[in-house]
Design an enzyme around this catalytic site. Structure first.
Site, PDB file in Angstrom:
ATOM      1  N   VAL A   1      15.598   4.172  16.051  1.00 25.69           N
ATOM      2  CA  VAL A   1      14.869   5.443  15.918  1.00 25.69           C
ATOM      3  C   VAL A   1      15.754   6.621  16.341  1.00 25.69           C
ATOM      4  CG1 VAL A   1      12.827   6.748  16.647  1.00 25.69           C
ATOM      5  CG2 VAL A   1      12.665   4.268  16.313  1.00 25.69           C
TER       6      VAL A   1
ATOM      7  N   ARG B   1      23.154   2.828  26.282  1.00 20.99           N
ATOM      8  CA  ARG B   1      23.568   1.772  27.205  1.00 20.99           C
ATOM      9  C   ARG B   1      25.038   1.441  26.994  1.00 20.99           C
ATOM     10  NH1 ARG B   1      19.653  -2.993  26.335  1.00 20.99           N
ATOM     11  NH2 ARG B   1      20.424  -2.393  24.306  1.00 20.99           N
TER      12      ARG B   1
ATOM     13  N   GLU C   1       3.339  10.936  18.833  1.00 22.85           N
ATOM     14  CA  GLU C   1       2.837  10.547  17.506  1.00 22.85           C
ATOM     15  C   GLU C   1       3.472   9.249  17.017  1.00 22.85           C
ATOM     16  OE1 GLU C   1       0.468  12.449  15.270  1.00 22.85           O
ATOM     17  OE2 GLU C   1       0.556  10.322  14.840  1.00 22.85           O
TER      18      GLU C   1
ATOM     19  N   VAL D   1       2.228   5.161  17.648  1.00 20.18           N
ATOM     20  CA  VAL D   1       1.232   4.379  16.897  1.00 20.18           C
ATOM     21  C   VAL D   1       1.464   4.563  15.403  1.00 20.18           C
ATOM     22  CG1 VAL D   1      -1.215   3.958  16.486  1.00 20.18           C
ATOM     23  CG2 VAL D   1      -0.451   4.713  18.744  1.00 20.18           C
TER      24      VAL D   1
ATOM     25  N   GLY E   1       4.096   4.377  13.380  1.00 21.42           N
ATOM     26  CA  GLY E   1       5.321   5.003  12.858  1.00 21.42           C
ATOM     27  C   GLY E   1       5.118   6.385  12.278  1.00 21.42           C
TER      28      GLY E   1
ATOM     29  N   ILE F   1       2.944   7.540  10.240  1.00 25.27           N
ATOM     30  CA  ILE F   1       1.598   7.963   9.825  1.00 25.27           C
ATOM     31  C   ILE F   1       1.011   8.944  10.830  1.00 25.27           C
ATOM     32  CG2 ILE F   1      -0.712   7.185   9.178  1.00 25.27           C
ATOM     33  CD1 ILE F   1       0.470   4.366   8.787  1.00 25.27           C
TER      34      ILE F   1
ATOM     35  N   ASP G   1       1.686  -5.887  20.672  1.00 26.05           N
ATOM     36  CA  ASP G   1       2.057  -4.579  20.129  1.00 26.05           C
ATOM     37  C   ASP G   1       0.803  -3.852  19.609  1.00 26.05           C
ATOM     38  OD1 ASP G   1       4.302  -2.786  18.778  1.00 26.05           O
ATOM     39  OD2 ASP G   1       2.846  -3.261  17.205  1.00 26.05           O
TER      40      ASP G   1
ATOM     41  N   LYS H   1      -1.316  -0.279  20.895  1.00 28.57           N
ATOM     42  CA  LYS H   1      -1.712   0.812  19.998  1.00 28.57           C
ATOM     43  C   LYS H   1      -3.228   1.009  20.027  1.00 28.57           C
ATOM     44  CE  LYS H   1       2.332  -0.027  17.144  1.00 28.57           C
ATOM     45  NZ  LYS H   1       2.886  -0.846  16.058  1.00 28.57           N
TER      46      LYS H   1
ATOM     47  N   GLY I   1      10.342   1.502  11.283  1.00 30.61           N
ATOM     48  CA  GLY I   1      11.607   1.822  10.621  1.00 30.61           C
ATOM     49  C   GLY I   1      12.177   3.101  11.207  1.00 30.61           C
TER      50      GLY I   1
HETATM   51  N1  LIG Z   1      12.096   0.635  15.523  1.00 31.73           N
HETATM   52  C1  LIG Z   1      10.946   1.040  15.043  1.00 31.73           C
HETATM   53  O1  LIG Z   1      10.644   0.871  13.848  1.00 31.73           O
HETATM   54  C2  LIG Z   1       9.936   1.726  15.933  1.00 31.73           C
HETATM   55  C3  LIG Z   1       8.721   2.166  15.397  1.00 31.73           C
HETATM   56  C4  LIG Z   1       7.814   2.839  16.228  1.00 31.73           C
HETATM   57  C5  LIG Z   1       8.107   3.028  17.564  1.00 31.73           C
HETATM   58  N2  LIG Z   1       9.291   2.543  18.058  1.00 31.73           N
HETATM   59  C6  LIG Z   1       9.560   2.753  19.476  1.00 31.73           C
HETATM   60  O2  LIG Z   1      10.734   3.548  19.607  1.00 31.73           O
HETATM   61  C7  LIG Z   1      11.430   3.185  20.793  1.00 31.73           C
HETATM   62  C8  LIG Z   1      12.876   2.838  20.419  1.00 31.73           C
HETATM   63  O3  LIG Z   1      12.893   1.763  19.518  1.00 31.73           O
HETATM   64  P1  LIG Z   1      14.219   1.371  18.738  1.00 31.73           P
HETATM   65  O4  LIG Z   1      13.792   0.386  17.696  1.00 31.73           O
HETATM   66  O5  LIG Z   1      14.962   2.574  18.322  1.00 31.73           O
HETATM   67  O6  LIG Z   1      15.024   0.592  19.888  1.00 31.73           O
HETATM   68  P2  LIG Z   1      16.586   0.175  19.870  1.00 31.73           P
HETATM   69  O7  LIG Z   1      17.119   0.173  18.488  1.00 31.73           O
HETATM   70  O8  LIG Z   1      16.677  -1.048  20.691  1.00 31.73           O
HETATM   71  O9  LIG Z   1      17.281   1.390  20.651  1.00 31.73           O
HETATM   72  C9  LIG Z   1      17.161   1.557  22.038  1.00 31.73           C
HETATM   73  C10 LIG Z   1      18.186   2.573  22.461  1.00 31.73           C
HETATM   74  O10 LIG Z   1      18.042   2.792  23.858  1.00 31.73           O
HETATM   75  C11 LIG Z   1      19.327   2.670  24.476  1.00 31.73           C
HETATM   76  N3  LIG Z   1      19.134   2.197  25.844  1.00 31.73           N
HETATM   77  C12 LIG Z   1      18.649   1.008  26.265  1.00 31.73           C
HETATM   78  N4  LIG Z   1      18.587   0.979  27.605  1.00 31.73           N
HETATM   79  C13 LIG Z   1      19.052   2.167  28.027  1.00 31.73           C
HETATM   80  C14 LIG Z   1      19.252   2.731  29.297  1.00 31.73           C
HETATM   81  N5  LIG Z   1      18.960   2.064  30.414  1.00 31.73           N
HETATM   82  N6  LIG Z   1      19.752   4.001  29.380  1.00 31.73           N
HETATM   83  C15 LIG Z   1      20.058   4.683  28.261  1.00 31.73           C
HETATM   84  N7  LIG Z   1      19.874   4.200  27.011  1.00 31.73           N
HETATM   85  C16 LIG Z   1      19.395   2.946  26.914  1.00 31.73           C
HETATM   86  C17 LIG Z   1      20.101   1.723  23.625  1.00 31.73           C
HETATM   87  O11 LIG Z   1      21.486   1.930  23.824  1.00 31.73           O
HETATM   88  P3  LIG Z   1      22.597   1.134  22.947  1.00 31.73           P
HETATM   89  O12 LIG Z   1      22.551   1.801  21.588  1.00 31.73           O
HETATM   90  O13 LIG Z   1      23.839   1.406  23.669  1.00 31.73           O
HETATM   91  O14 LIG Z   1      22.149  -0.288  22.932  1.00 31.73           O
HETATM   92  C18 LIG Z   1      19.641   2.135  22.234  1.00 31.73           C
HETATM   93  O15 LIG Z   1      20.388   3.225  21.774  1.00 31.73           O
HETATM   94  C19 LIG Z   1      10.627   2.034  21.406  1.00 31.73           C
HETATM   95  O16 LIG Z   1       9.724   2.549  22.356  1.00 31.73           O
HETATM   96  C20 LIG Z   1       9.855   1.476  20.236  1.00 31.73           C
HETATM   97  O17 LIG Z   1       8.657   0.835  20.618  1.00 31.73           O
HETATM   98  C21 LIG Z   1      10.206   1.920  17.272  1.00 31.73           C
END
Ligand SMILES: NC(=O)c1ccc[n+]([C@@H]2O[C@H](COP(=O)([O-])OP(=O)(O)OC[C@H]3O[C@@H](n4cnc5c(N)ncnc54)[C@H](OP(=O)(O)O)[C@@H]3O)[C@@H](O)[C@H]2O)c1
Length: 429
Positions: free
Chosen positions: A16, A47, A130, A133, A135, A137, A202, A206, A305
């Site tokens: 994201v 990280r 927003e 819950v 994505g 929408i 999950d 929501k 996504g």
């Molecule tokens: N993916 C989806 O489709 C989606 C949809 C709706 C909501 N969300 C929500 O959006 C959020 C992010 O999801 P994502 O899919 O983007 O996760 P992700 O791809 O795993 O990305 C997490 C990011 O956080 C960084 N990170 C992890 N621990 C950290 C720390 N201690 N300090 C600083 N940065 C740190 C990671 O760094 P690195 O890059 O170095 O690993 C990475 O850049 C979550 O809350 C998820 O529930 C995601």
């Protein structure tokens, strides 16, 4: 337009976060025009600092998210790290240091939403989510703002794309659960460990968020009844088809008929093919809202996504920046109704029950008596017999989950009932 930019700290640059950064950069002029001031990406916390991140200047990248949040000149913190810690501490620190927060973190908001809202209010800051819950929408803002003058009675949603993909596969191909899950994993729709999705965690997070906003009542994650979908079988789909239904994993938030309490639950359920949610295919999400004045509304689209989720994050970012320029904050938590949240026993719905029974005279009457003794009225019964054994499919009228539970317990004690093959709720009628 103000020339001094609003400064944004991006915490997390994964699926994201990287899309948030891309849109902020490529749409910078439009965003500035819509907000009334430019927005500047002031820092990006990750990280793994050495990972190549296209379009992100290396000097913006840091592993010290706390220092970034504490800089003192940050206007908005965008938290897209996920999980409980360090996200929770970073968000509360952001408020303490004068920033507003946009987050996509459903797990954290479902668990600690009330405390985070209180922290935002204490510091005259915004907390928008927003993207947490469904994505892309628009759902939180329509419920919180557009429907603020109406009375929402029910929210019925497919809020997890992974499970909808799996159930849709089972429905359209006749595949079993494991086969459909394997395909979802191979195509990247399911994670290596799919527990959070398939066990309904999950969706439950929501549901807690949606119920809280819809009913102006605090609904904790623990208040949400949760059942996963790992035990749904091809036979269940055959039964569903026989009664003109399909099966979906639903998040259901409801006001009781007397309006005095609310419930929130996640479980697989049969839903008539004529219901708009039945036609939500693949990994799409949709949420069906029923309210007094508006009647029925449906919100549909990609529930996950990078880019779709970033769209919701950016919408919040624009809103929060506008508030900041106006020296105002948007709506915070609304929990004034404080309705009691009832347990599953009080939920009233219909049920589809498959029983394996002895194929002999009088069994049907025995079974019907048990239903009647527990106050559960039968709508239809279908019986199929073979080799001295039979299957009995009973569909009930509306009854409480407690009454149904008592019925099933008593049925199990009958000598003629060999087993209860499946129990599924029937929703959306
Ligand atoms: N993916 C989806 O489709 C989606 C949809 C709706 C909501 N969300 C929500 O959006 C959020 C992010 O999801 P994502 O899919 O983007 O996760 P992700 O791809 O795993 O990305 C997490 C990011 O956080 C960084 N990170 C992890 N621990 C950290 C720390 N201690 N300090 C600083 N940065 C740190 C990671 O760094 P690195 O890059 O170095 O690993 C990475 O850049 C979550 O809350 C998820 O529930 C995601």
């Amino acid at each position: 337009m103000r020339t001094r930019p609003l400064k944004v700290a991006l915490l997390g640059c994964g699926v994201v976060g990287s899309e948030v950064a891309r849109i902020m950069t490529t749409h910078a002029d439009d965003l500035a025009a819509r907000i009334g001031a430019p927005v500047e990406l002031a820092g990006v916390a990750v990280r793994r600092p050495s990972k190549v991140r296209e379009g992100i200047p290396a000097e913006l990248v840091t592993t010290d998210a706390t220092a970034l949040v504490k800089r003192g000149d940050i206007d908005v913190v965008v938290e897209v790290i996920g999980g409980i810690e360090p996200a929770r501490t970073l968000i509360t620190t952001a408020f303490e240091y004068g920033a507003s927060v946009v987050s996509a973190n459903k797990a954290l908001l479902a668990q600690d939403g009330a405390a985070l809202h209180a922290a935002a209010e204490d510091h005259d800051a915004d907390l928008y989510y927003e993207a947490a819950v469904a994505g892309a929408i628009p759902l939180i803002r329509p419920l919180r703002e557009s429907l603020a003058g109406d009375k929402v009675n029910r929210v019925l949603g497919i809020v997890n794309g992974t499970t909808n993909f799996i159930l849709d596969k089972m429905d359209s191909t006749g595949a079993g659960y494991q086969e459909a899950l394997d395909e979802a994993t191979a195509l990247g729709y399911a994670e290596a460990d799919p527990t959070a999705d398939v066990e309904g965690f999950d969706a439950a997070a929501k549901a807690a968020i949606l119920a809280g906003i819809a009913f102006h009542t605090r609904v904790r994650l623990d208040d949400v009844h949760r059942e996963g979908m790992t035990e749904v079988t091809a036979a269940d789909f055959a039964s569903a088809k026989a009664m003109g239904c399909t099966i979906k994993l639903l998040a259901i938030c409801e006001r009781a008929e007397d309006g005095a309490s609310v419930t929130a639950r996640v479980h697989p359920a049969m839903i008539p093919l004529t219901h708009p949610l039945a036609s939500v295919r693949g990994a799409y999400n949709a949420v069906f809202v029923e309210s007094d004045a508006s009647g029925q509304l449906m919100f549909y689209g990609p529930g996950a996504g990078g880019a779709p989720t970033a769209s919701a994050v950016l919408g919040d970012l624009v809103a929060v920046c506008r508030n900041r320029l106006n020296g105002a904050t948007g709506p915070g938590e609304s929990a004034y109704a404080a309705l009691p949240v009832s347990g599953m026993g009080d939920v009233v719905t219909r049920y589809h029950i498959s029983l394996d029974v002895a194929d002999k005279p009088g069994v049907l009457a025995q079974v019907a008596t048990v239903f009647a003794e527990h106050g559960v009225s039968i709508d239809t019964v279908r019986q199929q017999g073979k080799d001295g054994e039979a299957s009995l499919v009973v569909v009930t009228h509306r009854a409480s989950d407690a009454a149904l539970g008592g019925t099933v317990e008593a049925l199990r004690k009958l000598d003629t009932v060999r087993g209860v093959a499946s129990i599924m709720r029937v929703e959306g009628e």
